[in-house]
Design an enzyme around this catalytic site. Sequence first.
Site, mmCIF file in Angstrom:
data_model
loop_
_atom_site.group_PDB
_atom_site.id
_atom_site.type_symbol
_atom_site.label_atom_id
_atom_site.label_comp_id
_atom_site.label_asym_id
_atom_site.label_seq_id
_atom_site.Cartn_x
_atom_site.Cartn_y
_atom_site.Cartn_z
ATOM 1 N N SER A 36 40.146 -31.660 93.141
ATOM 2 C CA SER A 36 41.600 -31.605 93.062
ATOM 3 C C SER A 36 42.126 -31.550 94.491
ATOM 4 C CB SER A 36 42.038 -30.395 92.230
ATOM 5 O OG SER A 36 43.447 -30.348 92.120
ATOM 6 N N HIS A 63 42.466 -34.785 90.020
ATOM 7 C CA HIS A 63 43.838 -34.603 89.564
ATOM 8 C C HIS A 63 44.749 -35.510 90.395
ATOM 9 C CE1 HIS A 63 42.962 -30.291 87.925
ATOM 10 N NE2 HIS A 63 42.284 -31.230 87.317
ATOM 11 N N ASP A 155 39.876 -25.914 86.257
ATOM 12 C CA ASP A 155 39.414 -27.119 85.569
ATOM 13 C C ASP A 155 37.986 -27.445 86.010
ATOM 14 O OD1 ASP A 155 39.332 -29.341 84.022
ATOM 15 O OD2 ASP A 155 40.613 -30.578 85.315
#
Length: 979
Positions: A36, A63, A155
């Site tokens: 991310s 992401h 995540d």
Amino acid sequence: MPKKSNSHTHPAQQESDGTRPEPTEQTFPVVGVGASAGGLDAFTKLLKNLPADTGMAFVLVQHLDPKHVSLLPELLGRASSMPVAEVSDGTRIKPNYVYVMPPNYSLAILHGVLHLMPRPDGLGKHLPIDDFLSSLAEDRHSNAIGVILSGTASDGTLGMRSIKLEGGITFAQSEDSAEYDGMPHSAIAAGHVDFVLTPEEIGKELVRIARHPYLRPEETGPRGELVSEGGDNLNKIFVLLRSRTGNDFTYYKHSTIRRRIKRRMVLHQLEKIEDYVKYLQKQPGELDALFQDILINVTSFFRDPETFDALQQEVFPALIEQRSAEQSLRIWVPGCSTGEEVYSVAITLLEFLGERASNTHIQIFASDIDDKAIDIARQGIYPESIRDVIAPGRLQRFFVKTPSGYQISKIIRDICVFALQNVAKDPPFSRLDLICCRNLMIYLGAVLQKKVLHTFHYALRPGRFLMLGTSETIGSFADLFATVDKKSKIYAKKSVATLPGYDFTTLPHAPMSAADQTAPARAPSALDLQHEAERLILTTYGPPGVIINQDLQILHFRGQTGPYIEPSPGSASLNLLKMARQDLVLELRSVVNQAIKERSKARKEGVRIRSDGGYRMVNLQVLPLAEEGATEPHFLVLFEPSNETPAVSPRDAETPDTTNLRIQTLEQELLSSREYMQSIIEEQEATNEELQSANEEIQSANEELQSTNEELETAKEELQSTNEELSTINEEHENRNLELMSSNNDLANLLASVELAIVILSDDLRIRRFTPTAKTLLNLIDADIGRPIGNIRPNVNIPDLEKQVREVIDTMSAQSSEVQDRDGRCYTLSIRPYKTLDNRIEGVVMSFINIDSTKKAEQMHQILQQERRLAAVVRDSHDAVTMQDFAGRILAWNRRAQEMYGYTEEEALQLNISVLTSQKNQEEMRDLIERLKRGEHILPFETTRITKDGREINVWLTVSALLGESGNPAAIATTEKEV
């Protein structure tokens, strides 16, 4: 015979420079990389340390802003020696390629093909890394590798768990090297990471792993050879594990254990199982790591929701109906892992019970061989991601928010007891109503499955329930369990008469002492004599018989059944028809089938059997047994000797009478045979229909089992065990006792230091606790704890105390009132509701605050005010106002009295009232004083007074008595007005 290779690579395609051949699409590893914020730099460093021929495929999931075109493929292509491409829907992955997920999608993999999935709506939580890594674990199993790089939030944590459970390998970027350490920290803290390294080190480790023979099947032959050929070495590993952990994995499924061993060998760069055995001997800590890898803690909240619906609809109603008021509801969850399954069952049960939960004693036992998982389950703290699987209503009612996630509420943790236990060897819990063992049996071999099923059968109460996982079944143990719900895999315990097949270790008998050997025999009591007499009567006059179940299995012998029943040659059997004498079989079968079919008594008279070289008659009678709470019917079969027909010897068989008798007997046997054959035909037709339906179900079940279960072999073995429940839950109790002791000490010191009278009542108005100050005030002793407050006679007058307490509990609002003790001291009584941490009302708290000094100060102030006002009135009155005691001494003298009689106040206070009374009125005044002493009321009257200068004046005299503190007359007040 060696397996054929699936490789389609032609030898001519191999490079001459020594690079290894192209792996097949079914064997090469796939590396899923999640990142991310800060992930671009980390992934760039990772790619720079990877050569062009690792034999692995790399898939980057990051992401990304869904509204902007990603430049990642172009940026990463500059740093990578492998081709970099953006994923399009339906892309088939190839080794030595890098794939980048495009924005505004989720990614999944199926049979080596990447699929772009729609991004969840705004209300749904977008976790693309978790989604892809979980999909990768399901598709590639042990060939899945997960890498978590820099990023925020959590995540990827659940996806890493899925990969590790499938036997894959996991990496996380070290927190100090990550620009944002949220994602790596979450995965590391959850315990799902094998290696914590910098991006450069991760690249080098991936290269080393890629060269391992386990991941190079084209060089090592078929995939299983590294471990499967080393059977003796596998047993050596089992020996080391048993010595280290106390658990024997010999009879667990070897295919699963081999995959875990291979995984550990890859992590430690070992190519032969012999080397791994030596490594285990040198590094005992590796045994602990292997043990944790073998324990597959696959669980979640409310897994297979329809199963929990079946519990509420079929199991719990039956348990509540069959439970007596004082009986506990006992549930066991073996193989509980980290506790999600246990708490799911508890929540489902409390939701079903509703308001009845407070009146139901619930005990839920949970056990596992993994002490780390047990510690997590006891704490009951789970990550915030459980919000995705638990309904908001349940989350609010049964969970408490904590900084690290959500914790199960204390009311549920209190009814769940967790203990270390090996279900295959340790004593089980007993007298259970439900055993919930889901997806444990699929990891056990046939021998352990037999032992475990017999353990469950022993531990359950008659007719109670066993719930297995969707991929499990009781197999051939239909004699132990009856199917309740085939889809949800719920079974009920059957009563069986077979003997246990478990060997117990027995202690040697202690030798008898001389005193024991010479001790006089105990004289039989009257009750013993009565029982012996009843036994003789039943033995002498009662007909012999047996108790059977509906499967015609003999459960109990009654009396001397030798003339009618005897063991048959061959395998031992307790079947009634196999043990019955040949002459009885036809008639016995007929009468028993009639009783079972009609569920009523059946009788057959005049059955002829051979006896002592002749024949004699016997009557057969079958009686249903009425058993409370029984799950299957039982029947009593009686053999009654008949004297209607005398015995016939074979020598008389040629006489006409015996010939007719024989014909009648054969006709009866023929009629019975016809009736029996008719019933057999009907049963056969019904059985054929059931078999046809069962065959269809079996075919469907086989298709399910074939895809989910590698090996299913079961056979019959029986187990009987003893229960030592206290020893298994002792550790849990010790922990709770320490907490309770600390809390009780704090509470006791707090109450002792507060100089207030405080009493805590339960919701049924019983005393739970009180402070030392409350002992004297309310006349309490220590033994009063637990007694209803209405049985106490306190030193304080509290009208309608029970009514006030009930109102506080019902309205949940506090009440306050003033009360007095027997000595007249005043208190403020405050009654407040007693609230638990989960906001339930479980009684009241009564506190008494002493306001006597404040009350007296108020009263004194009022008296002083009244006295001042009265003094002003008396002083300025137009009538003469005086006060005297009963001896006549003047105590008060106002201004008007001075004007009427001429004496000043100083002079009057030195005089007796008799100086104002004329000689003729002296006797009248003495009589007046006596009447006032007795409390009589004196009406105003006219009399004569003498002034200081000797004048006589007529006055209208009003006399009244003044009362003292005791309520008796203490002084006399007069009001005199000149006439």
